[in-house]
Write an enzyme that holds these catalytic residues in place. Sequence first.
Site, PDB file in Angstrom:
ATOM      1  N   CYS A  48       0.711  -1.158  -0.082  1.00  0.00           N
ATOM      2  CA  CYS A  48       0.082  -0.099   0.124  1.00  0.00           C
ATOM      3  C   CYS A  48       0.864   1.058  -0.099  1.00  0.00           C
ATOM      4  O   CYS A  48       0.629   2.055  -0.811  1.00  0.00           O
ATOM      5  CB  CYS A  48      -0.861  -0.131   1.103  1.00  0.00           C
ATOM      6  SG  CYS A  48      -2.102   1.395   1.240  1.00  0.00           S
ATOM      7  N   CYS A  53      -1.410   1.671  -2.998  1.00  0.00           N
ATOM      8  CA  CYS A  53      -2.461   2.670  -2.934  1.00  0.00           C
ATOM      9  C   CYS A  53      -2.124   4.086  -2.717  1.00  0.00           C
ATOM     10  O   CYS A  53      -2.312   5.051  -3.469  1.00  0.00           O
ATOM     11  CB  CYS A  53      -3.220   2.405  -1.513  1.00  0.00           C
ATOM     12  SG  CYS A  53      -3.743   0.707  -1.205  1.00  0.00           S
ATOM     13  N   LYS A  56      -0.004   5.599  -6.041  1.00  0.00           N
ATOM     14  CA  LYS A  56      -1.117   5.356  -7.045  1.00  0.00           C
ATOM     15  C   LYS A  56      -2.124   6.628  -6.987  1.00  0.00           C
ATOM     16  O   LYS A  56      -2.393   7.163  -7.910  1.00  0.00           O
ATOM     17  CB  LYS A  56      -2.013   4.085  -6.975  1.00  0.00           C
ATOM     18  CG  LYS A  56      -2.968   3.958  -7.854  1.00  0.00           C
ATOM     19  CD  LYS A  56      -4.069   3.002  -7.793  1.00  0.00           C
ATOM     20  CE  LYS A  56      -4.793   3.055  -6.507  1.00  0.00           C
ATOM     21  NZ  LYS A  56      -5.586   2.082  -6.047  1.00  0.00           N
ATOM     22  N   TYR A 184      -9.047  -3.600 -11.679  1.00  0.00           N
ATOM     23  CA  TYR A 184      -8.857  -2.410 -11.402  1.00  0.00           C
ATOM     24  C   TYR A 184      -7.585  -1.827 -11.394  1.00  0.00           C
ATOM     25  O   TYR A 184      -7.391  -0.643 -11.866  1.00  0.00           O
ATOM     26  CB  TYR A 184      -9.668  -2.287  -9.984  1.00  0.00           C
ATOM     27  CG  TYR A 184      -8.530  -2.867  -8.853  1.00  0.00           C
ATOM     28  CD1 TYR A 184      -7.822  -2.020  -8.013  1.00  0.00           C
ATOM     29  CD2 TYR A 184      -8.761  -4.139  -8.523  1.00  0.00           C
ATOM     30  CE1 TYR A 184      -6.986  -2.514  -7.153  1.00  0.00           C
ATOM     31  CE2 TYR A 184      -7.804  -4.619  -7.400  1.00  0.00           C
ATOM     32  CZ  TYR A 184      -7.019  -3.868  -6.744  1.00  0.00           C
ATOM     33  OH  TYR A 184      -5.897  -4.340  -5.616  1.00  0.00           O
ATOM     34  N   GLU A 188      -7.123   1.522 -13.629  1.00  0.00           N
ATOM     35  CA  GLU A 188      -6.597   2.585 -13.038  1.00  0.00           C
ATOM     36  C   GLU A 188      -5.248   3.407 -13.567  1.00  0.00           C
ATOM     37  O   GLU A 188      -5.334   4.444 -13.730  1.00  0.00           O
ATOM     38  CB  GLU A 188      -6.278   2.379 -11.252  1.00  0.00           C
ATOM     39  CG  GLU A 188      -7.459   2.134 -10.588  1.00  0.00           C
ATOM     40  CD  GLU A 188      -7.256   1.486  -9.314  1.00  0.00           C
ATOM     41  OE1 GLU A 188      -8.257   1.878  -8.500  1.00  0.00           O
ATOM     42  OE2 GLU A 188      -5.979   1.242  -9.147  1.00  0.00           O
ATOM     43  N   HIS A 441     -28.886  20.367  -1.985  1.00  0.00           N
ATOM     44  CA  HIS A 441     -29.093  20.793  -3.479  1.00  0.00           C
ATOM     45  C   HIS A 441     -28.157  22.203  -3.786  1.00  0.00           C
ATOM     46  O   HIS A 441     -28.339  22.945  -2.967  1.00  0.00           O
ATOM     47  CB  HIS A 441     -30.595  21.067  -3.789  1.00  0.00           C
ATOM     48  CG  HIS A 441     -30.777  21.569  -5.205  1.00  0.00           C
ATOM     49  ND1 HIS A 441     -30.490  20.531  -6.334  1.00  0.00           N
ATOM     50  CD2 HIS A 441     -31.021  22.739  -5.789  1.00  0.00           C
ATOM     51  CE1 HIS A 441     -31.061  21.228  -7.449  1.00  0.00           C
ATOM     52  NE2 HIS A 441     -31.221  22.540  -7.044  1.00  0.00           N
ATOM     53  N   GLU A 446     -27.229  14.236  -4.558  1.00  0.00           N
ATOM     54  CA  GLU A 446     -28.493  14.011  -4.176  1.00  0.00           C
ATOM     55  C   GLU A 446     -29.359  13.106  -4.675  1.00  0.00           C
ATOM     56  O   GLU A 446     -30.330  12.616  -4.233  1.00  0.00           O
ATOM     57  CB  GLU A 446     -29.020  15.475  -4.392  1.00  0.00           C
ATOM     58  CG  GLU A 446     -29.190  16.077  -5.546  1.00  0.00           C
ATOM     59  CD  GLU A 446     -29.879  17.471  -6.014  1.00  0.00           C
ATOM     60  OE1 GLU A 446     -30.851  17.476  -5.616  1.00  0.00           O
ATOM     61  OE2 GLU A 446     -28.969  18.161  -6.253  1.00  0.00           O
TER      62      GLU A 446
END
Length: 458
Positions: A48, A53, A56, A184, A188, A441, A446
């Site tokens: 990681c 992670c 990256k 992934y 990525e 909003h 939302e």
Amino acid sequence: MDSDVSEFDYDLFVIGGGSGGVRAARIAAGEHGARVGLAEEYRMGGTCVIRGCVPKKLMVFASGYAQQVADAAEYGWDVQPGGFDWSVFRPRLRAELDRLEAAYRRNLERAGVTIHDTRATLADAHTVRLADGGEVTAKHILIATGGTPFVPETVKGWEHVLTSNDIFQMERLPKRLLIVGGGYIACEFACILNGMGVEVTQYYRGAQILRGFDEEARGHISELIRSRGIDLHVGADVAEIDKRPGGVWVKTTDGREETFDDVLYATGRAPLTAGLGLEELGVELGRRGEIVVDEWSQTSVPSIYAVGDVTDRINLTPVAIREGHAFADTVFGGRQVKADHDLVPGAVFTQPEYGYVGMTEEQAREAGPIEVYCANFAPMKNAFIGRTERVLFKLIVCADTRRVLGCHIVSEEAGELIQMAAIAIKMGATKEDFDRTVAVHPTVSEELVTMRQPVRTA
């Protein structure tokens, strides 16, 4: 804490200095008073922090500015976009990884953990052999060696390819890059390097990228990847690779030939168990080489435990940390704590991002009757300047209990959004709980509380 000072050198010896192993060592020593040793053969911080992670995500940040600059010009800012300079970014990346590695080391030392900067293997159920000489004994041994990139050696010329470990060490950015894979990591890096100005081609042998994720989200992301300029080919695989004067030559299984500056294989990761001495001791391994453990992270040899990617349960850093902490609390803290692997959220840092928690629509259909709520639209930020890129919000609801079984978001900052949704879903929120929540909003998120009618049932 359960230990016998006279019999063993350590109460716990951890093999692997990644997130799971470091957390287990720190908690066992710092909070529960155990005598702990830890061996790491490369750099403290593991996949990681050093080659996953963290670097990256910093590259994700860097690669996103090209689109932001273009959007800023459309919004009226006088900006002059230039090219990305890897030689400026790279030393800052290295410095940040050095800082994080030092922090991991300091935290272990403060907790009283003895660090061995060397490779460690198992001699027997209570003995660890260190590559720099000597052996140490421990009442409990924890394997936390993580995973390693998988490259199929059946492909001729495989030795000429890069893996995800190599990307962060590159001296220069390639002009033309082939990425092989559709998971992934492949997706990525395709988005990251495309955003940095690299001409990216991506081959995936399957029919659609991101196998195992929600089908609708997969299709949506595939279209977005292509719209960003990535030359994505599905149903395509590599037959042969050769290093030639003009670059790396690639021939596909359907006979096409192209030359690239580099080829990156991102075809998955495998548990890093080879050569540890596990099989000789009778530690059960799975089909992919993963260490088989029970709900307490205990192996078939009672004194040996394992956490993190090496067990191939849920290969995410926060999960490894939870597993390491639960192990330390259970074995040394006098508390029976199991790591919770249910409803674990995650994110794929494509551009835009994909955040998810809970079931895919396909999984939910197999479990019982469901309702699917979905919104697919161009957000205000994009629509104002004529960008057609759309976001996807999706809720999967149990038709009987009304509980939200899954949430899938493809949008800018989807990783941030899914964390909040995951809290509600983990608490057992129903669709009506979402409906009762007043919308903020104008925001993209939302949509999570304004989808009133299902788009389909099953």
